[in-house]
Structures are given as structure tokens and as C-alpha cells.
Design a protein around this motif. Structure first.
Motif, short mmCIF file in Angstrom:
data_model
loop_
_atom_site.label_atom_id
_atom_site.label_comp_id
_atom_site.label_asym_id
_atom_site.label_seq_id
_atom_site.Cartn_x
_atom_site.Cartn_y
_atom_site.Cartn_z
N ASN A 1 35.26 14.93 -16.43
CA ASN A 1 34.36 14.18 -17.32
C ASN A 1 35.21 13.20 -18.12
N LEU A 2 34.60 12.55 -19.08
CA LEU A 2 35.31 11.53 -19.84
C LEU A 2 36.41 12.10 -20.71
N GLN A 3 36.31 13.38 -21.08
CA GLN A 3 37.31 13.96 -21.99
C GLN A 3 38.51 14.54 -21.25
N ASP B 1 43.15 -6.24 -27.03
CA ASP B 1 43.55 -4.85 -26.78
C ASP B 1 42.44 -4.02 -26.15
N ILE B 2 41.28 -4.58 -25.89
CA ILE B 2 40.16 -3.85 -25.31
C ILE B 2 40.18 -4.02 -23.79
N PRO B 3 40.17 -2.93 -23.01
CA PRO B 3 40.17 -3.06 -21.54
C PRO B 3 38.85 -3.62 -21.02
N GLN B 4 38.91 -4.33 -19.92
CA GLN B 4 37.73 -4.91 -19.29
C GLN B 4 37.11 -3.86 -18.35
N VAL B 5 35.87 -3.50 -18.62
CA VAL B 5 35.14 -2.51 -17.80
C VAL B 5 34.09 -3.28 -17.01
N GLU B 6 34.40 -3.59 -15.75
CA GLU B 6 33.48 -4.36 -14.91
C GLU B 6 32.56 -3.48 -14.08
N LYS B 7 32.93 -2.21 -13.88
CA LYS B 7 32.11 -1.28 -13.10
C LYS B 7 32.14 0.09 -13.77
N PRO B 8 31.18 0.98 -13.46
CA PRO B 8 31.15 2.29 -14.12
C PRO B 8 32.37 3.14 -13.78
N LEU B 9 32.74 4.02 -14.70
CA LEU B 9 33.82 4.98 -14.48
C LEU B 9 33.29 6.13 -13.64
N GLN B 10 34.06 6.52 -12.60
CA GLN B 10 33.64 7.57 -11.67
C GLN B 10 34.12 8.92 -12.17
N THR B 11 33.18 9.82 -12.45
CA THR B 11 33.45 11.19 -12.88
C THR B 11 32.62 12.16 -12.05
N GLU B 12 33.01 13.45 -12.06
CA GLU B 12 32.24 14.47 -11.35
C GLU B 12 30.87 14.70 -11.98
N SER B 13 30.73 14.38 -13.27
CA SER B 13 29.43 14.51 -13.93
C SER B 13 28.50 13.34 -13.61
N GLY B 14 29.02 12.31 -12.97
CA GLY B 14 28.22 11.15 -12.62
C GLY B 14 28.90 9.88 -13.08
N PRO B 15 28.41 8.73 -12.62
CA PRO B 15 29.01 7.46 -13.07
C PRO B 15 28.73 7.21 -14.55
N ALA B 16 29.76 6.81 -15.28
CA ALA B 16 29.65 6.56 -16.72
C ALA B 16 29.65 5.06 -16.94
N CYS C 1 40.30 3.57 -26.14
CA CYS C 1 40.62 2.57 -25.12
C CYS C 1 41.75 3.05 -24.19
N ASP C 2 42.69 3.84 -24.74
CA ASP C 2 43.76 4.37 -23.89
C ASP C 2 43.20 5.33 -22.84
N ARG C 3 42.21 6.13 -23.23
CA ARG C 3 41.59 7.05 -22.27
C ARG C 3 40.85 6.28 -21.17
N VAL C 4 40.24 5.16 -21.54
CA VAL C 4 39.55 4.35 -20.53
C VAL C 4 40.54 3.80 -19.52
N ARG C 5 41.70 3.38 -19.98
CA ARG C 5 42.71 2.87 -19.05
C ARG C 5 43.19 3.98 -18.12
N GLU C 6 43.35 5.21 -18.62
CA GLU C 6 43.77 6.32 -17.76
C GLU C 6 42.74 6.60 -16.67
N ILE C 7 41.45 6.61 -17.05
CA ILE C 7 40.40 6.89 -16.06
C ILE C 7 40.34 5.77 -15.03
N GLN C 8 40.51 4.53 -15.46
CA GLN C 8 40.50 3.42 -14.51
C GLN C 8 41.67 3.50 -13.54
N ALA C 9 42.84 3.94 -14.02
CA ALA C 9 43.98 4.09 -13.12
C ALA C 9 43.75 5.20 -12.09
#
Length: 462
Positions: free
Chosen positions: A300-302, A240-255, A282-290
Motif C-alpha cells: 500500500n502507500l505506507q 521539489d514536488i514530483p510529477q505524477v502523470e499516472k496512478p501509483l500501482q499498489t496491491e490495494s489498487g491504483p492510487a 514527496c519522498d515516499r512518492v518517489r520511492e513508489i515511482q521507482a
């Protein structure tokens, strides 16, 4: 239908007739023997068993239907290769076995010396003598294949006994030697663990353990066997854990991903490799990846947009204001509840001037000055005209008061003056001392009164 089927049909319990018993030997080694004579055995009883070319002594560790399950687990066949149990060990058998066991440690030391003489790349770990003192088994560990034919001849000629060499792995060596693990219990390999499975570093990675060889390795020098115990549970939770292969792109910077809590479904990220970590689900991570796949950067992440951030801040301030109002109302209620009954709250807020004044002296005596007190205040309520200052009599203008003040000043001045020491020269006399000359009394110049019949100039008796 035979008698056993009839008893089982009637629900009557049957006697366990499985005649194979599990026997434990030195170093945790376990083998299976058949109880042909149906001896009454209990766990821990020493028994004499049949072994090739002699007999040996071991202890009963398990019997009954559990032995059948253990044989199925270890893939041991119930055939004629299983030897029998002779008898329960007697006192004479135990004494003879104890004599053979006393030879093990000296034999091990001498064997190591012979190995060094032959310069063989092998490590001798243990020696086990048979109970009838007819055979000795030497356990060793080596990385490569070793030619020990000459070694066997030397050992047989040295100890006058039949020699058997058996190679074991490092894990089996630790099991034979025994010890206490970091968990505080006896080693698993020396108590119950039989099959040694392969342990890899990926088992530690799946469980989010630091790859520190000092912490992950056991007493055998290999990875701990207990790393495989909970591996299946972690593998099920990781699905149930998403695979994070690269940083998440946000306006505050790469996470970048820093840590994952598998069972709580939380993931920690940091902006630009900062020390501050932010956890999201983990659901929020999937939304940001999409959104990142669509080319959209979140605020930002929130939250996704800055307006959402403003609304979130306003909501938090609103909640704080509501809390302040809630606690302020409670304080006011407590004050009103603690007020005693029959007390008027309006009377407390009235000015002090409205309260009745204390009874004072009569008006006729208010204008008169009291002896010993300065009359600096004017009584406005009396209505009398204030007297001029020239007519006021101060306490310091009196002659007796002036003398007392001067006397106190001189006394304080003399008290603060340092006293001259014995070696210091005497300074000038202070002004407050009198000018009378002081008489110095010396013992040699004393004058005694004349005697009754003696004049001042006659020293003898008349």
C-alpha cells in the motif's frame, strides 16, 4: 572637488534638489511635472499645472527621490517634454474647476444617447473636463476598432467644446471607476497598480485553486491581477514536488493523485477513486515511482510488503499496551498517596464477620417475642431450640388488626369507584352502605312546631 562633493565627503546631509513632482488626476491617472519655481509643496496639495492648450488642476502624490525611482520604473525620460507647475491652486481656481466637474455626469448620459443613435459598438465609461473648461476627454472601451469621426462632430456641436476620444482596456476602466475588492480593500488598479500584466489560468492551477470563473474574475470581468503576486513563490516551491502523470500501482489498487500541499510537501492519493484520501510525503512518492518502474507493486502507500504492515500493527499494539500500563500504575499510586497516615490497609480487607458486633439485648430476652413485631427470625447464637410455627402469634390474627384491615379495604374500594354524574342514572347501592332509608327534605313539606296558644288543627287565634 566642488561644494556638493565636499559636503558629501564630510557626511553632511544634502537638500533633495530633484525638482520633478508626481501629480495625480481623476481616475488614478498620474503624470510628472517640474517644480521650476521651487514651491513648498506637501502631499495632497492642489496645484495648477501646464497641459497642452490650457491648464489643469491636480493633487501632489509624490516628490523627492522616490519620484526618480517611479520614473525609472515607468520608463519616463527626464527631458524637456516635462511641463512645469504654475502655482498652488487658489480658491478661485478650485471654484472654477468645480463648475466644470459638475458638467461631467450630464455630459456622459447625453453621450451614451448619441452613441445609441449612431449605433456604434462602444461603451462610454467616463468623461473628464479640463480645469479651464476648454477640453473634454471621453474614455471608452470597445472590442473592435470603431469609426467615431461623426461622433466627434456631434459631441463638439452638442457641448461647444473641444473633444478628445481615448480608448482604454477593461482593467483601466475598472481602475477609473474604482471600487472595493473581495479582500475588503480598494482596488489595486485604482490605487497603486500601473502596469497591467497578462494573467492566465495556469497561475490558478499552479496555486491549486479551483477554476471557478466567479471567484477568479475581478470587477473588470477578467482574471484578478493578484493571481500573479505569489506566482513566483509557488513556482519555486513546485520544483521539489514530483510529477505524477499516472496512478501509483499498489496491491490495494491504483492510487490516483487528488491534492498536493506544495509548502508542506504532502500529496493525497485515493484507491480506486474512493472518498478516503491518504497523504504521503514527496519522498515516499518517489520511492513508489521507482519501484513501479521496475515492475514491483507495493503493498500500500505506507509500506512495501505485507510483513512490514504486520510489524507496524504489532508495534502500534505494543505502544498501546505500554500506555495502558503507564496509566494503570499512576492510578494505583494515587490511591496509596491519598490514604491517611496511620491507617492499616490490611484492616480494610478483613471480612465484616470479624468486626465486633453491636451490643444487643440480653440472652434471656432474645427468645421472647416482642409485642407488635413478627418473630420470624431465629436467634442461632442464643442456642435455644426454635419454637413451632403454631405457637407463633401473628399480628394479623388479632381481632382488632383484622377489623382495621377490612375497614381500609372498604375505604379504598369506595375511593376507586366512579361517582355518578348529574345526568347519569344512579346504580345499585354498594354493599358497605347501610340499608337505612334516606330522608328527602323538601321545602313544601316542612313541619313547624305549633305555637303556644294554638293547637295543631286550629289555624286562627283563639
Amino acid at each position: 572637488m566642488n561644494s556638493f562633493d565636499w559636503l558629501s565627503h564630510m557626511g553632511i546631509p544634502q537638500v533633495d534638489n530633484f525638482d520633478i513632482v508626481e501629480i495625480k488626476f481623476k481616475g488614478g491617472r498620474k503624470e510628472y511635472f517640474r517644480n521650476v519655481d521651487y514651491l513648498t509643496l506637501h502631499t495632497g496639495d492642489p496645484v495648477v499645472v501646464d497641459v497642452p492648450n490650457g491648464h489643469h488642476i491636480g493633487y501632489v502624490s509624490l516628490q523627492g527621490e522616490l519620484v526618480r525611482l517611479q520614473m525609472q520604473k515607468r520608463k519616463v525620460r527626464d527631458d524637456d517634454n516635462i511641463t512645469r507647475i504654475y502655482r498652488v491652486a487658489t480658491q478661485k481656481d478650485m471654484e472654477k474647476w468645480e463648475e466644470s466637474r459638475n458638467r461631467e455626469i450630464p455630459t456622459l448620459y447625453r453621450c451614451k444617447q448619441i452613441v445609441d443613435e449612431y449605433k456604434l459598438q462602444m461603451k462610454m465609461s467616463d468623461v473628464e473636463y479640463q480645469a479651464d473648461n476648454s477640453k473634454a476627454t471621453f474614455y471608452y472601451s470597445a472590442e473592435d476598432r470603431v469609426d467615431f469621426r461623426e461622433l466627434i462632430k456631434a459631441l463638439a456641436g452638442e457641448f461647444k467644446i473641444r473633444v478628445e476620444m481615448k480608448q482604454i482596456s477593461l482593467r483601466q476602466e475598472a481602475g477609473r471607476l474604482g471600487g472595493i475588492g473581495v479582500c475588503g480593500r480598494e482596488l489595486c488598479c485604482s490605487t497603486w497598480l500601473v502596469d497591467f500584466k497578462n494573467v492566465t489560468t495556469s497561475a490558478a492551477r499552479y496555486q491549486n485553486l479551483s477554476l471557478n470563473p466567479g471567484k477568479l474574475s475581478g470587477q473588470c470581468g477578467r482574471l484578478k491581477c493578484c493571481l500573479n503576486y505569489e506566482l513566483d513563490t509557488y513556482m519555486d516551491a513546485i520544483k521539489d514536488i514530483p510529477q505524477v502523470e499516472k496512478p501509483l500501482q499498489t496491491e490495494s489498487g491504483p492510487a490516483k493523485l487528488q491534492k498536493t500541499d506544495i509548502f508542506r510537501k504532502l500529496m493525497w492519493f485515493s484507491y480506486n477513486n474512493d472518498n478516503d484520501w491518504h497523504n504521503i510525503s514527496c519522498d515516499r512518492v518517489r520511492e513508489i515511482q521507482a519501484l513501479n518502474e521496475q515492475g514491483i507493486k507495493v503493498f500500500n502507500l505506507q509500506v512495501d510488503k505485507s510483513t512490514d504492515m504486520v510489524d507496524l500493527a504489532a508495534q502500534s499494539t505494543r505502544e498501546l499496551e505500554l500506555l495502558d500500563k503507564k496509566f494503570s500504575k499512576k492510578k494505583k499510586k494515587k490511591k496509596t498517596k491519598n490514604r491517611p497516615q496511620g491507617e492499616n490497609p490490611v484492616a480494610d480487607t478483613a471480612p465484616k464477620a470479624a468486626q465486633p458486633s453491636k451490643p444487643g439485648p440480653p440472652k434471656a430476652q432474645q427468645g421472647r417475642p416482642q409485642p407488635g413485631k413478627p418473630q420470624n427470625r431465629q436467634n442461632v447464637s442464643s442456642g435455644a431450640a426454635p419454637q413451632p410455627k403454631a405457637q407463633e402469634i401473628k399480628a394479623t390474627e388479632r381481632p382488632e388488626a383484622k377489623e382495621g384491615i377490612e375497614h381500609r379495604k372498604k375505604k379504598n374500594k369506595n375511593r376507586n369507584r366512579p361517582k355518578p354524574g348529574p345526568n347519569q342514572a344512579a346504580g345499585p347501592k354498594p354493599e358497605n352502605q347501610s340499608n337505612k332509608p334516606t330522608e328527602v327534605k323538601q321545602e313544601g313539606n316542612r313541619k313547624f312546631p305549633p305555637r303556644r296558644n294554638q293547637g295543631p288543627n286550629n289555624g286562627g287565634n283563639e
